[in-house]
Motif scaffolding. Structure first.
Motif, mmCIF file in Angstrom:
data_model
loop_
_atom_site.group_PDB
_atom_site.id
_atom_site.type_symbol
_atom_site.label_atom_id
_atom_site.label_comp_id
_atom_site.label_asym_id
_atom_site.label_seq_id
_atom_site.Cartn_x
_atom_site.Cartn_y
_atom_site.Cartn_z
ATOM 1 N N ALA A 116 38.081 36.673 45.248
ATOM 2 C CA ALA A 116 38.452 35.303 45.605
ATOM 3 C C ALA A 116 39.856 35.250 46.198
ATOM 4 N N VAL A 117 40.800 35.964 45.593
ATOM 5 C CA VAL A 117 42.164 35.988 46.120
ATOM 6 C C VAL A 117 42.168 36.590 47.523
ATOM 7 N N GLU A 118 41.427 37.676 47.690
ATOM 8 C CA GLU A 118 41.338 38.324 49.011
ATOM 9 C C GLU A 118 40.768 37.362 50.058
ATOM 10 N N ALA A 119 39.888 36.456 49.611
ATOM 11 C CA ALA A 119 39.278 35.475 50.513
ATOM 12 C C ALA A 119 40.158 34.227 50.697
ATOM 13 N N GLY A 120 41.326 34.206 50.047
ATOM 14 C CA GLY A 120 42.251 33.090 50.230
ATOM 15 C C GLY A 120 42.194 32.010 49.160
#
Length: 155
Positions: free
Chosen positions: A95-99
């Motif tokens: 999720a963090v990688e996806a923003g």
């Protein structure tokens, strides 16, 4: 768990899209898009896979900079190995990688509120008597500093 049983691996899967669901959601997506909130959820599906195939896992949706954990299921025989924590951490990292900057989930007072509290989620709402005599509890977590996902099958 029997001592000789090999714990399952965590495997990321693609969740197939359902055409009927898309058609039902389309009017909401169109309305939201007109308001500059494009609704195009992406799924995160992490499966616990072992010798007998998929045996539990996590399903979440990513949209509007948040992750919503829909399902987290670890079979009783695999509990106590940290698999639930690993599944959530891996999903948070995705999720963090996806923003995404936050995550939310709901559970019931008879299920796992202590689990979510232990991994940093905080309650933001409760629905009493759902089911009767219990509560549905909503949790959220800021994802600004998510630790890296643990390696597969770490204890």
């Amino acid at each position: 768990m029997t001592p000789s049983a090999k714990p399952p691996a965590i495997e990321r899967l693609d969740l197939p899209r359902n055409d009927l669901r898309d058609r039902i959601v389309a009017p909401l997506a169109e309305f939201s898009t007109r308001k500059d909130f494009t609704f195009s959820p992406r799924f995160v599906t992490l499966a616990l896979t072992g010798e007998d195939g998929v045996d539990g896992g996590l399903i979440a949706q990513l949209y509007w900079d948040w992750m919503h954990i829909e399902i987290l299921a670890v079979p009783e025989r695999w509990r106590g190995l940290g698999l639930g924590r690993q599944l959530v951490r891996q999903a948070e990292a995705i999720a963090v990688e996806a923003g995404c900057h936050g995550a939310w989930v709901d559970t019931y007072s008879f299920q796992s509120p202590g689990f979510y509290e232990a991994i940093g989620y905080r309650s933001f709402g409760r629905l009493p008597d759902y089911p009767r005599g219990q509560e549905r509890i909503f949790f959220q977590k800021t994802l600004a500093a998510v630790p890296p996902a643990e390696p597969e099958n770490a204890a």
